[in-house]
Scaffold this motif. Structure first.
Motif, PDB file in Angstrom:
ATOM      1  N   VAL A 158       2.448   1.806  11.536  1.00  0.00           N
ATOM      2  CA  VAL A 158       2.652   3.159  11.005  1.00  0.00           C
ATOM      3  C   VAL A 158       4.131   3.371  10.668  1.00  0.00           C
ATOM      4  N   ALA A 159       5.030   2.912  11.556  1.00  0.00           N
ATOM      5  CA  ALA A 159       6.463   3.112  11.304  1.00  0.00           C
ATOM      6  C   ALA A 159       6.864   2.416  10.001  1.00  0.00           C
ATOM      7  N   GLU A 160       6.374   1.180   9.828  1.00  0.00           N
ATOM      8  CA  GLU A 160       6.728   0.418   8.636  1.00  0.00           C
ATOM      9  C   GLU A 160       6.232   1.123   7.371  1.00  0.00           C
ATOM     10  N   THR A 161       4.974   1.553   7.388  1.00  0.00           N
ATOM     11  CA  THR A 161       4.384   2.158   6.192  1.00  0.00           C
ATOM     12  C   THR A 161       5.007   3.514   5.889  1.00  0.00           C
ATOM     13  N   LEU A 162       5.222   4.335   6.923  1.00  0.00           N
ATOM     14  CA  LEU A 162       5.810   5.654   6.666  1.00  0.00           C
ATOM     15  C   LEU A 162       7.233   5.520   6.126  1.00  0.00           C
ATOM     16  N   THR A 163       7.969   4.525   6.618  1.00  0.00           N
ATOM     17  CA  THR A 163       9.327   4.323   6.103  1.00  0.00           C
ATOM     18  C   THR A 163       9.277   3.958   4.624  1.00  0.00           C
ATOM     19  N   LYS A 164       8.376   3.040   4.277  1.00  0.00           N
ATOM     20  CA  LYS A 164       8.244   2.657   2.870  1.00  0.00           C
ATOM     21  C   LYS A 164       7.802   3.844   2.037  1.00  0.00           C
ATOM     22  N   PHE A 214       0.439  16.738   2.090  1.00  0.00           N
ATOM     23  CA  PHE A 214      -0.387  16.517   3.278  1.00  0.00           C
ATOM     24  C   PHE A 214      -1.274  15.285   3.110  1.00  0.00           C
ATOM     25  N   GLN A 215      -1.902  15.210   1.909  1.00  0.00           N
ATOM     26  CA  GLN A 215      -2.773  14.064   1.654  1.00  0.00           C
ATOM     27  C   GLN A 215      -1.978  12.763   1.664  1.00  0.00           C
ATOM     28  N   GLN A 216      -0.753  12.859   1.102  1.00  0.00           N
ATOM     29  CA  GLN A 216       0.072  11.636   1.078  1.00  0.00           C
ATOM     30  C   GLN A 216       0.377  11.163   2.486  1.00  0.00           C
ATOM     31  N   ILE A 217       0.719  12.130   3.355  1.00  0.00           N
ATOM     32  CA  ILE A 217       1.025  11.752   4.747  1.00  0.00           C
ATOM     33  C   ILE A 217      -0.207  11.116   5.387  1.00  0.00           C
ATOM     34  N   LEU A 218      -1.352  11.741   5.154  1.00  0.00           N
ATOM     35  CA  LEU A 218      -2.600  11.232   5.715  1.00  0.00           C
ATOM     36  C   LEU A 218      -2.893   9.821   5.196  1.00  0.00           C
ATOM     37  N   GLN A 219      -2.734   9.666   3.865  1.00  0.00           N
ATOM     38  CA  GLN A 219      -3.009   8.376   3.234  1.00  0.00           C
ATOM     39  C   GLN A 219      -2.072   7.295   3.773  1.00  0.00           C
ATOM     40  N   GLN A 220      -0.786   7.635   3.886  1.00  0.00           N
ATOM     41  CA  GLN A 220       0.180   6.641   4.376  1.00  0.00           C
ATOM     42  C   GLN A 220      -0.096   6.288   5.822  1.00  0.00           C
ATOM     43  N   THR A 221      -0.490   7.285   6.631  1.00  0.00           N
ATOM     44  CA  THR A 221      -0.802   7.005   8.035  1.00  0.00           C
ATOM     45  C   THR A 221      -1.999   6.057   8.115  1.00  0.00           C
ATOM     46  N   LEU A 222      -2.974   6.311   7.260  1.00  0.00           N
ATOM     47  CA  LEU A 222      -4.162   5.452   7.220  1.00  0.00           C
ATOM     48  C   LEU A 222      -3.765   4.017   6.857  1.00  0.00           C
ATOM     49  N   ASN A 223      -2.921   3.881   5.806  1.00  0.00           N
ATOM     50  CA  ASN A 223      -2.434   2.555   5.424  1.00  0.00           C
ATOM     51  C   ASN A 223      -1.737   1.884   6.602  1.00  0.00           C
ATOM     52  N   ASN A 277       0.822  -1.210   0.000  1.00  0.00           N
ATOM     53  CA  ASN A 277       0.000   0.000   0.000  1.00  0.00           C
ATOM     54  C   ASN A 277       0.856   1.259   0.000  1.00  0.00           C
ATOM     55  N   ALA A 278       1.954   1.255   0.774  1.00  0.00           N
ATOM     56  CA  ALA A 278       2.781   2.459   0.859  1.00  0.00           C
ATOM     57  C   ALA A 278       3.363   2.790  -0.510  1.00  0.00           C
ATOM     58  N   GLN A 279       3.906   1.777  -1.197  1.00  0.00           N
ATOM     59  CA  GLN A 279       4.519   2.018  -2.500  1.00  0.00           C
ATOM     60  C   GLN A 279       3.465   2.465  -3.511  1.00  0.00           C
ATOM     61  N   ILE A 280       2.283   1.850  -3.461  1.00  0.00           N
ATOM     62  CA  ILE A 280       1.252   2.180  -4.442  1.00  0.00           C
ATOM     63  C   ILE A 280       0.745   3.611  -4.217  1.00  0.00           C
ATOM     64  N   THR A 281       0.643   4.014  -2.957  1.00  0.00           N
ATOM     65  CA  THR A 281       0.248   5.401  -2.682  1.00  0.00           C
ATOM     66  C   THR A 281       1.243   6.370  -3.309  1.00  0.00           C
ATOM     67  N   LYS A 282       2.528   6.052  -3.179  1.00  0.00           N
ATOM     68  CA  LYS A 282       3.579   6.907  -3.756  1.00  0.00           C
ATOM     69  C   LYS A 282       3.471   6.935  -5.279  1.00  0.00           C
ATOM     70  N   VAL A 287      -0.426  -7.550  -5.572  1.00  0.00           N
ATOM     71  CA  VAL A 287      -0.193  -6.145  -5.941  1.00  0.00           C
ATOM     72  C   VAL A 287      -1.438  -5.586  -6.621  1.00  0.00           C
ATOM     73  N   ILE A 288      -1.975  -6.359  -7.550  1.00  0.00           N
ATOM     74  CA  ILE A 288      -3.101  -5.871  -8.345  1.00  0.00           C
ATOM     75  C   ILE A 288      -4.329  -5.618  -7.471  1.00  0.00           C
ATOM     76  N   LYS A 289      -4.542  -6.465  -6.480  1.00  0.00           N
ATOM     77  CA  LYS A 289      -5.658  -6.272  -5.551  1.00  0.00           C
ATOM     78  C   LYS A 289      -5.510  -4.917  -4.844  1.00  0.00           C
ATOM     79  N   GLN A 290      -4.306  -4.621  -4.399  1.00  0.00           N
ATOM     80  CA  GLN A 290      -4.085  -3.374  -3.671  1.00  0.00           C
ATOM     81  C   GLN A 290      -4.131  -2.167  -4.602  1.00  0.00           C
ATOM     82  N   VAL A 291      -3.710  -2.358  -5.854  1.00  0.00           N
ATOM     83  CA  VAL A 291      -3.848  -1.302  -6.853  1.00  0.00           C
ATOM     84  C   VAL A 291      -5.329  -0.985  -7.033  1.00  0.00           C
TER      85      VAL A 291
END
Lengths: 378, 299
Positions: free
Chosen positions: B257-263, B4-13, A209-214, A235-239
């Motif tokens: 959160v730590a894992e996702t924000l790092t990624k 800002f939205q990205q930070i919010l989105q990543q925190t949510l993830n 999810n983190a990579q896909i958001t980026k 991956v595709i599910k999360q996309v």
């Protein structure tokens, strides 16, 4: 009494040796290392079955050098260490002189040096990483290389899809994924496209999810994901969950994805070795035989396995021997059309072959299916 | 999408991933609190839970109703497995040195993983977990998917129920008593064996729920799927202070959160390094964990 027993035992042992010795001279043993369990089991099982089918056909026509061919199958679970164990077992215990395998590039790369040292001919039907055949003159492959495959996908993205911005998500620990990313990137940038996001993960990860958001924030036209079908389906599910709308692109590791992924995959493209729907007579005959025998449509890796078996055994017949040094020479003379195309080896033992592009569509039965888009020659 | 939205989105993830870790961490922390045992087989209960739900959904089809049903069946099944595991593997070792029980836990873990590989109905190959079609809702430019809503709702709901059980029921009171002093509780007439079994059942049921949520978010089930989440949840439990229930929840969220924000903002290569590095820092600064109580041992 004890002496008599000992003598009897010795005689028994000698007879066993003699008998097993006789058996050895009657058949030609071929080893194969396939990942028939684990994350790419569908590939391993189908490729093994195709090799078995080819050997049965050859045996029915009288075998090779007047002898029957015997196949010894080893499973490596797509674990390079186990591939090595399988190689050592095949080379020392079964004393094979030629091996078909491994299946995935990381597994094959783990054993190429050892096979060369042990004087075992290695013909991998399916490992596409560029470095596979570098280990020595006994290492061959019968599929195209990643540097070609990756550049075809990049060219397809720019010329056919009109893409300008691409994103890539790859497995940094996997040779196959790394090699494809490199060649895709080079061609895509050389043709004037821009890579707006290159993200990675470690093999076995499940959360992307983190990579896909980026990647979503970078807003690419196309999204290239070079990995095997099991990871791709995640991956595709999360996309889909994140609503990223780029056209997804993949390589031959996407074969069999249609049985795993959800509707999010529709409209994606990937490169492959052949299309089972092609009207080429060799393909039609192979698909029909395979379906009759195993009741499934063979995937590209099965076709490659079938071809590799014929390439190897025909070379042995031409060489008039199973000695790897002689078979090696004979392999270089290969030049005819097989199921996955015409095969002729270059100096690095790689065949020069065309790439097929496929699109994922919704089939008539509501399930995902592939559609032939076109073919790119080297 | 703005920063800002990205930070919010990543925190949510991260919170969504973290709530799965938190559910799993609760099992580690409760069992540790009661019998001082790190139950390394806990991650594999997650795998069992996911597989039970997989079979239920395969038989009945995927609708919100069958998904709810699969939660009940799977949690009940895993609670029974938890009790069985405790009675057969850990109870005979209750008075043995702690290292024996720890090694047994690793053995149980291997048994469950490789047992699942051998049983034909499970087998070694990954399978696709059936899921509801993906739907995404947009709020303030941040996308939240239906799976994430499910994860939050179930995780927070179960944590509230757990909180009620531990703090406001008789058995919860007994659990707290046993955790505080096992010998004294025994003398006060508390059925210690029953309380320990109940704790295992409760922890395993939560692990089963975590398994279904994990499989819904990452729709693939295979025998080794519990190892990584199990390890992360164990770290989360230690981070929050092992033995402390609120600590396990907090630790789970921090890990996710730590894992996702790092990624998301540094590099995917560093994700695990940062998450585990965090553990080292907290243990150096506060050896009992964030919410853990340091108990001095009398010599």
């Amino acid at each position: 009494m004890r002496k008599k027993l000992l003598a009897l035992l010795l005689i028994l042992v000698m007879i066993t040796f003699a008998v097993s010795g006789c058996k050895k001279s009657n058949t030609i043993k071929i080893g194969t290392i396939m990942s028939t369990s684990g994350p790419v089991s569908t590939y391993g099982i189908q490729t093994r079955d195709a090799i078995k089918m080819a050997i049965e056909e050859i045996n029915a026509q009288g075998g090779v050098l007047g002898k029957k061919v015997e196949l010894i199958v080893e499973d490596d679970e797509k674990n390079p260490e186990k591939t090595m164990n399988a190689l050592i077992k095949l080379a020392t215990k079964d004393k094979v002189t030629a091996i078909l395998g491994g299946l995935t590039s990381d597994c094959t790369l783990a054993i190429t040096k050892e096979a060369q040292q042990r004087n075992v001919l290695l013909l991998t039907p399916t490992s596409t990483n560029d470095l596979v055949t570098d280990a020595g003159d006994l290492i061959f492959r019968s599929c195209f290389k990643d540097s070609f495959q990756g550049s075809v996908v990049a060219r397809f993205a720019i010329e056919t899809l009109g893409a300008k911005k691409a994103a890539v998500l790859y497995d940094m620990n996997n040779d196959y994924s790394n090699g494809l990313t490199k060649s895709f990137r080079e061609t895509f940038e050389a043709l004037g496209g821009a890579l707006v996001a290159v993200e990675s993960y470690a093999g076995g990860d499940k959360d992307f999810n983190a990579q896909i958001t980026k990647i979503k924030a970078a807003d690419p036209d196309v999204f290239f994901i070079p990995d095997y079908y099991n990871t791709i389906s995640l991956v595709i599910k999360q996309v889909g969950n994140q609503g990223l709308n780029a056209t997804m692109l993949g390589a031959d590791g996407w074969d069999e994805l249609t049985g795993q992924a959800g509707d999010e995959a529709i409209g994606s493209y990937f490169s492959n070795h052949y299309s089972p729907d092609a009207d080429d007579p060799d393909v039609v005959a192979f698909v029909q035989k395979y379906r009759e025998k195993y009741n499934v449509t063979p995937n590209a890796l099965a076709a490659l396995g079938y071809d590799a078996t014929y390439i190897l055994l025909e070379a042995m017949e031409r060489a008039g021997s199973t000695d790897p040094q002689k078979v090696k020479e004979a392999l270089m003379e290969t030049n005819r059309k097989f199921v996955t195309g015409n095969i002729q080896f270059d100096e690095q033992h790689n065949p020069v072959k065309s790439v097929t592009m496929l699109r994922i569509i919704k089939g008539a039965d509501g399930k995902l299916a592939t559609e032939y888009v076109g073919m790119v020659n080297p | 999408m703005g920063v800002f939205q990205q930070i919010l989105q990543q925190t949510l993830n991260g919170l969504s991933l973290g709530s799965i870790y938190a559910l799993l961490a609760l099992g580690y922390t409760m069992v540790y609190g009661i019998v001082n045992l790190i139950n390394f087989a806990h991650g594999d209960i997650l795998m069992l839970g996911a597989f039970v739900s997989y079979f239920v959904l395969k038989c009945l089809g995927v609708t919100p109703g069958t998904l709810t049903l699969s939660f009940f069946i799977s949690m009940l099944f895993c609670a029974l497995v938890g009790i069985l595991m405790e009675k057969t593997c850990y109870k005979p070792l209750r008075n043995a040195p702690r290292i024996n029980a720890l090694i047994t836990a690793i053995g149980v873990s291997f048994f469950l993983e490789n047992g699942a590989r051998v049983i034909p109905i499970i087998g070694p190959n990954p399978r696709v977990f059936p899921t509801l079609p993906s739907v995404t809702y947009e709020v303030l430019g941040v996308g939240i998917s239906r799976v994430q809503i499910l994860v939050f709702a179930v995780a927070i709901g179960l944590m509230l129920i757990l909180n009620y059980i531990v703090n406001f029921t008789r058995i919860g009171k007994a659990m707290r008593a046993v955790s505080f002093d096992k010998g004294a509780s025994y003398l006060m007439g508390i059925n210690v064996d029953q309380v320990i079994s109940f704790t295992f059942a409760l922890g395993s049921a939560l692990a089963a729920a975590a398994g279904i949520l994990f499989a819904s978010a990452y729709p693939q089930v295979e025998p080794y799927m519990g190892i990584m989440p199990g390890l992360k949840a164990f770290v989360a439990a230690v981070l929050g202070g092992i033995g402390s229930i609120p600590g396990a929840m907090l630790g789970g969220f921090i890990m996710g959160v730590a894992e996702t924000l790092t990624k998301g903002f540094l590099s995917s290569q560093l994700a695990d390094a940062i998450a585990f590095g965090l553990l080292i820092i907290i243990l150096v600064v506060k050896p009992a964990g964030i919410l853990g109580k340091a108990i001095g041992e009398k010599v």
